[in-house]
Design an enzyme around this catalytic site. Structure first.
Site, PDB file in Angstrom:
ATOM      1  N   GLY A  76       1.300  -2.118   4.021  1.00  0.00           N
ATOM      2  CA  GLY A  76       1.895  -0.784   3.897  1.00  0.00           C
ATOM      3  C   GLY A  76       3.163  -0.698   4.719  1.00  0.00           C
ATOM      4  O   GLY A  76       4.283  -0.847   4.214  1.00  0.00           O
TER       5      GLY A  76
ATOM      6  N   MET B   8     -11.208  -6.131   5.600  1.00  0.00           N
ATOM      7  CA  MET B   8     -10.457  -5.128   6.356  1.00  0.00           C
ATOM      8  C   MET B   8     -10.123  -5.710   7.727  1.00  0.00           C
ATOM      9  O   MET B   8     -11.024  -6.055   8.505  1.00  0.00           O
ATOM     10  CB  MET B   8     -11.278  -3.846   6.538  1.00  0.00           C
ATOM     11  CG  MET B   8     -11.549  -3.061   5.257  1.00  0.00           C
ATOM     12  SD  MET B   8     -10.093  -2.616   4.302  1.00  0.00           S
ATOM     13  CE  MET B   8      -9.114  -1.711   5.493  1.00  0.00           C
TER      14      MET B   8
ATOM     15  N   HIS C  65      -1.176  -1.414  -4.376  1.00  0.00           N
ATOM     16  CA  HIS C  65      -2.445  -1.081  -3.712  1.00  0.00           C
ATOM     17  C   HIS C  65      -2.493   0.427  -3.453  1.00  0.00           C
ATOM     18  O   HIS C  65      -1.595   0.993  -2.824  1.00  0.00           O
ATOM     19  CB  HIS C  65      -2.534  -1.860  -2.404  1.00  0.00           C
ATOM     20  CG  HIS C  65      -3.830  -1.711  -1.673  1.00  0.00           C
ATOM     21  ND1 HIS C  65      -4.960  -2.446  -1.975  1.00  0.00           N
ATOM     22  CD2 HIS C  65      -4.174  -0.918  -0.627  1.00  0.00           C
ATOM     23  CE1 HIS C  65      -5.939  -2.118  -1.146  1.00  0.00           C
ATOM     24  NE2 HIS C  65      -5.495  -1.182  -0.318  1.00  0.00           N
TER      25      HIS C  65
ATOM     26  N   SER D 216       0.856  -1.189   0.000  1.00  0.00           N
ATOM     27  CA  SER D 216       0.000   0.000   0.000  1.00  0.00           C
ATOM     28  C   SER D 216       0.892   1.238   0.000  1.00  0.00           C
ATOM     29  O   SER D 216       1.668   1.455   0.935  1.00  0.00           O
ATOM     30  CB  SER D 216      -0.883   0.020   1.247  1.00  0.00           C
ATOM     31  OG  SER D 216      -1.369   1.342   1.453  1.00  0.00           O
TER      32      SER D 216
ATOM     33  N   HIS E   1      -8.339   1.016  -3.918  1.00  0.00           N
ATOM     34  CA  HIS E   1      -9.248   0.799  -2.785  1.00  0.00           C
ATOM     35  C   HIS E   1      -9.894   2.139  -2.434  1.00  0.00           C
ATOM     36  O   HIS E   1      -9.228   3.041  -1.924  1.00  0.00           O
ATOM     37  CB  HIS E   1      -8.416   0.251  -1.614  1.00  0.00           C
ATOM     38  CG  HIS E   1      -9.183   0.062  -0.340  1.00  0.00           C
ATOM     39  ND1 HIS E   1      -8.538  -0.142   0.869  1.00  0.00           N
ATOM     40  CD2 HIS E   1     -10.520   0.033  -0.075  1.00  0.00           C
ATOM     41  CE1 HIS E   1      -9.458  -0.295   1.819  1.00  0.00           C
ATOM     42  NE2 HIS E   1     -10.658  -0.178   1.283  1.00  0.00           N
TER      43      HIS E   1
ATOM     44  N   ASP F  11      -6.484  -6.559   4.169  1.00  0.00           N
ATOM     45  CA  ASP F  11      -5.943  -5.202   4.205  1.00  0.00           C
ATOM     46  C   ASP F  11      -5.944  -4.677   5.634  1.00  0.00           C
ATOM     47  O   ASP F  11      -7.004  -4.476   6.234  1.00  0.00           O
ATOM     48  CB  ASP F  11      -6.783  -4.295   3.306  1.00  0.00           C
ATOM     49  CG  ASP F  11      -6.166  -2.909   3.126  1.00  0.00           C
ATOM     50  OD1 ASP F  11      -5.062  -2.671   3.651  1.00  0.00           O
ATOM     51  OD2 ASP F  11      -6.812  -2.089   2.450  1.00  0.00           O
ATOM     52  N   GLY F  12      -4.732  -4.448   6.160  1.00  0.00           N
ATOM     53  CA  GLY F  12      -4.590  -3.825   7.476  1.00  0.00           C
ATOM     54  C   GLY F  12      -3.820  -4.696   8.448  1.00  0.00           C
ATOM     55  O   GLY F  12      -4.228  -5.825   8.753  1.00  0.00           O
ATOM     56  N   GLY F  13      -2.680  -4.184   8.896  1.00  0.00           N
ATOM     57  CA  GLY F  13      -1.915  -4.902   9.912  1.00  0.00           C
ATOM     58  C   GLY F  13      -1.262  -6.180   9.435  1.00  0.00           C
ATOM     59  O   GLY F  13      -0.911  -7.038  10.248  1.00  0.00           O
TER      60      GLY F  13
ATOM     61  N   GLY G 178      -8.656   3.815   7.255  1.00  0.00           N
ATOM     62  CA  GLY G 178      -8.355   5.238   7.406  1.00  0.00           C
ATOM     63  C   GLY G 178      -6.882   5.527   7.624  1.00  0.00           C
ATOM     64  O   GLY G 178      -6.401   6.587   7.228  1.00  0.00           O
ATOM     65  N   PHE G 179      -6.188   4.589   8.234  1.00  0.00           N
ATOM     66  CA  PHE G 179      -4.789   4.843   8.574  1.00  0.00           C
ATOM     67  C   PHE G 179      -3.948   3.580   8.411  1.00  0.00           C
ATOM     68  O   PHE G 179      -4.450   2.466   8.645  1.00  0.00           O
ATOM     69  CB  PHE G 179      -4.680   5.328  10.029  1.00  0.00           C
ATOM     70  CG  PHE G 179      -5.494   6.553  10.299  1.00  0.00           C
ATOM     71  CD1 PHE G 179      -5.012   7.822   9.972  1.00  0.00           C
ATOM     72  CD2 PHE G 179      -6.771   6.443  10.841  1.00  0.00           C
ATOM     73  CE1 PHE G 179      -5.785   8.950  10.199  1.00  0.00           C
ATOM     74  CE2 PHE G 179      -7.556   7.568  11.063  1.00  0.00           C
ATOM     75  CZ  PHE G 179      -7.058   8.831  10.741  1.00  0.00           C
ATOM     76  N   GLY G 180      -2.687   3.784   8.050  1.00  0.00           N
ATOM     77  CA  GLY G 180      -1.742   2.687   8.057  1.00  0.00           C
ATOM     78  C   GLY G 180      -1.202   2.466   9.457  1.00  0.00           C
ATOM     79  O   GLY G 180      -1.456   3.260  10.369  1.00  0.00           O
ATOM     80  N   GLY G 181      -0.484   1.374   9.636  1.00  0.00           N
ATOM     81  CA  GLY G 181       0.242   1.141  10.881  1.00  0.00           C
ATOM     82  C   GLY G 181      -0.590   0.709  12.069  1.00  0.00           C
ATOM     83  O   GLY G 181      -0.123   0.776  13.204  1.00  0.00           O
TER      84      GLY G 181
ATOM     85  N   MET H 294      -8.933   8.092  -0.006  1.00  0.00           N
ATOM     86  CA  MET H 294      -9.721   8.406   1.203  1.00  0.00           C
ATOM     87  C   MET H 294     -10.279   9.819   1.114  1.00  0.00           C
ATOM     88  O   MET H 294      -9.590  10.722   0.637  1.00  0.00           O
ATOM     89  CB  MET H 294      -8.826   8.331   2.447  1.00  0.00           C
ATOM     90  CG  MET H 294      -8.164   6.999   2.646  1.00  0.00           C
ATOM     91  SD  MET H 294      -7.150   7.043   4.136  1.00  0.00           S
ATOM     92  CE  MET H 294      -6.512   5.385   4.136  1.00  0.00           C
TER      93      MET H 294
ATOM     94  N   ASP I 191      -4.715   3.582  -2.005  1.00  0.00           N
ATOM     95  CA  ASP I 191      -5.789   3.903  -1.068  1.00  0.00           C
ATOM     96  C   ASP I 191      -6.309   5.320  -1.266  1.00  0.00           C
ATOM     97  O   ASP I 191      -5.594   6.293  -0.988  1.00  0.00           O
ATOM     98  CB  ASP I 191      -5.275   3.766   0.370  1.00  0.00           C
ATOM     99  CG  ASP I 191      -5.053   2.321   0.778  1.00  0.00           C
ATOM    100  OD1 ASP I 191      -6.010   1.534   0.678  1.00  0.00           O
ATOM    101  OD2 ASP I 191      -3.924   1.992   1.194  1.00  0.00           O
TER     102      ASP I 191
ATOM    103  N   MET J 102     -12.064   4.398  -0.282  1.00  0.00           N
ATOM    104  CA  MET J 102     -12.699   4.615   1.026  1.00  0.00           C
ATOM    105  C   MET J 102     -13.390   5.968   0.948  1.00  0.00           C
ATOM    106  O   MET J 102     -12.985   6.951   1.596  1.00  0.00           O
ATOM    107  CB  MET J 102     -11.630   4.568   2.127  1.00  0.00           C
ATOM    108  CG  MET J 102     -11.148   3.149   2.397  1.00  0.00           C
ATOM    109  SD  MET J 102      -9.528   3.083   3.168  1.00  0.00           S
ATOM    110  CE  MET J 102      -8.489   3.195   1.736  1.00  0.00           C
TER     111      MET J 102
HETATM  112  C1  DX5 Z   1      -6.123   1.355   5.645  1.00  0.00           C
HETATM  113  C2  DX5 Z   1      -5.683   1.116   4.227  1.00  0.00           C
HETATM  114  C3  DX5 Z   1      -4.577   0.147   4.130  1.00  0.00           C
HETATM  115  C4  DX5 Z   1      -3.311   0.600   4.830  1.00  0.00           C
HETATM  116  C5  DX5 Z   1      -2.591  -0.621   5.318  1.00  0.00           C
HETATM  117  O1  DX5 Z   1      -7.286   2.051   5.674  1.00  0.00           O
HETATM  118  O2  DX5 Z   1      -6.746   0.626   3.442  1.00  0.00           O
HETATM  119  O3  DX5 Z   1      -4.319  -0.245   2.792  1.00  0.00           O
HETATM  120  O4  DX5 Z   1      -2.461   1.343   4.004  1.00  0.00           O
HETATM  121  O5  DX5 Z   1      -1.512  -0.206   6.079  1.00  0.00           O
HETATM  122  P1  DX5 Z   1      -0.759  -1.193   7.066  1.00  0.00           P
HETATM  123  O6  DX5 Z   1      -0.266  -2.366   6.242  1.00  0.00           O
HETATM  124  O7  DX5 Z   1       0.340  -0.362   7.595  1.00  0.00           O
HETATM  125  O8  DX5 Z   1      -1.736  -1.637   8.108  1.00  0.00           O
HETATM  126 ZN    ZN Z   2      -6.340  -0.317   1.437  1.00  0.00          ZN
END
Ligand code: DX5
Ligand code: ZN
Length: 229
Positions: A199, A141, A37, A12, A70, A177-179, A146-149, A41, A39, A72
């Site tokens: 990401g 999900m 990927h 991502s 993706h 997707d996520g974590g 909304g956020f990475g990490g 938003m 994102d 959002m």
């Molecule tokens: C979150 C995004 C993800 C995000 C994943 O809303 O859709 O694609 O970038 O980030 P990580 O891999 O850091 O959780």
């Molecule tokens: Zn995503």
């Protein structure tokens, strides 16, 4: 795009250098990622703003393979045409983003793109029961979008297994997707997921000046996933 169930790593770019997306996309592809990927938003459907269709169009020439977008955003329909024109191979919308999921999915396919549906952690798998023949991908999900990490939400693992049952023989990718990290990728793959978005876990420690770190991160996630199958 041809369909298969092999493990695909989709970095991502939300975790990339926003001032250098073109070279970041080139670097992760050169280092062996499968899909890119992207994102989008809107600060309304999710509490963060990233970028829109113009940015997708600008980075498209820097991606040789699959551009996995993706969305959002809500409402979504008004942006689908410009995203298809921007060159998105897959356009994923959220089941929670509007009342007319079936119509939006038909619209995406009519624009020549593959259609995906993303499910928030609180949304049951049955939300896509009656649109299974209109989709090419379901995105589970494993964080609130909304956020990475953020940390992986383990309660989503049984959802993956349920989706595998519901999908049956249909050619539908299951994306997580996520974590996603080397610690969580194995469980996702074991449950039946084939596309792993990551990401932070791909971009951590690397840069366009040190892209080999991206390569090592991608290989480590892929290895963890493949070892669990
Ligand atoms: C979150 C995004 C993800 C995000 C994943 O809303 O859709 O694609 O970038 O980030 P990580 O891999 O850091 O959780
Ligand atoms: Zn995503």
């Amino acid at each position: 795009m041809t369909f298969d169930h092999s493990i695909k790593i989709a970095p991502s770019i939300l975790a990339a250098d926003f001032a250098d997306f073109g070279r970041e996309c080139e670097a992760i592809e050169a280092q062996g990622c499968d899909w890119v990927h992207v994102d989008v938003m809107d600060g309304h459907f999710v509490p963060n703003i990233s970028f829109g269709p113009q940015m997708c169009k600008a980075i498209r020439p820097h991606i040789r393979g699959v551009m996995d977008v993706h969305l959002m955003i809500s409402p979504v329909d008004a942006y689908l045409e410009s995203l298809a024109e921007a060159g998105a191979d897959i356009i994923t919308i959220h089941a929670e983003a509007g009342p007319h999921l079936d119509r939006s999915l038909q619209y995406i396919r009519s624009l020549g793109a593959k259609a995906g549906v993303a499910l928030n952690p609180s949304t049951p798998p049955e939300a896509i029961e009656y649109v299974l023949d209109r989709i090419d991908l379901v995105c589970v999900m494993t964080v609130n979008p909304g956020f990475g990490g953020q940390s992986f939400i383990d309660s989503q693992l049984p959802k993956i297994a349920r989706l595998v049952e519901m999908i049956g023989e249909r050619e539908i990718h299951i994306e997580i997707d996520g974590g996603v990290t080397t610690d969580t990728a194995g469980n996702c793959a074991a449950m039946g997921a084939d596309v792993l978005v990551a990401g932070s876990a791909v971009f951590k420690g690397g840069s366009v000046a040190a892209p080999e770190v991206y390569g090592a991160n991608i290989r480590a996630i892929r290895k963890a996933a493949q070892a669990a199958i």
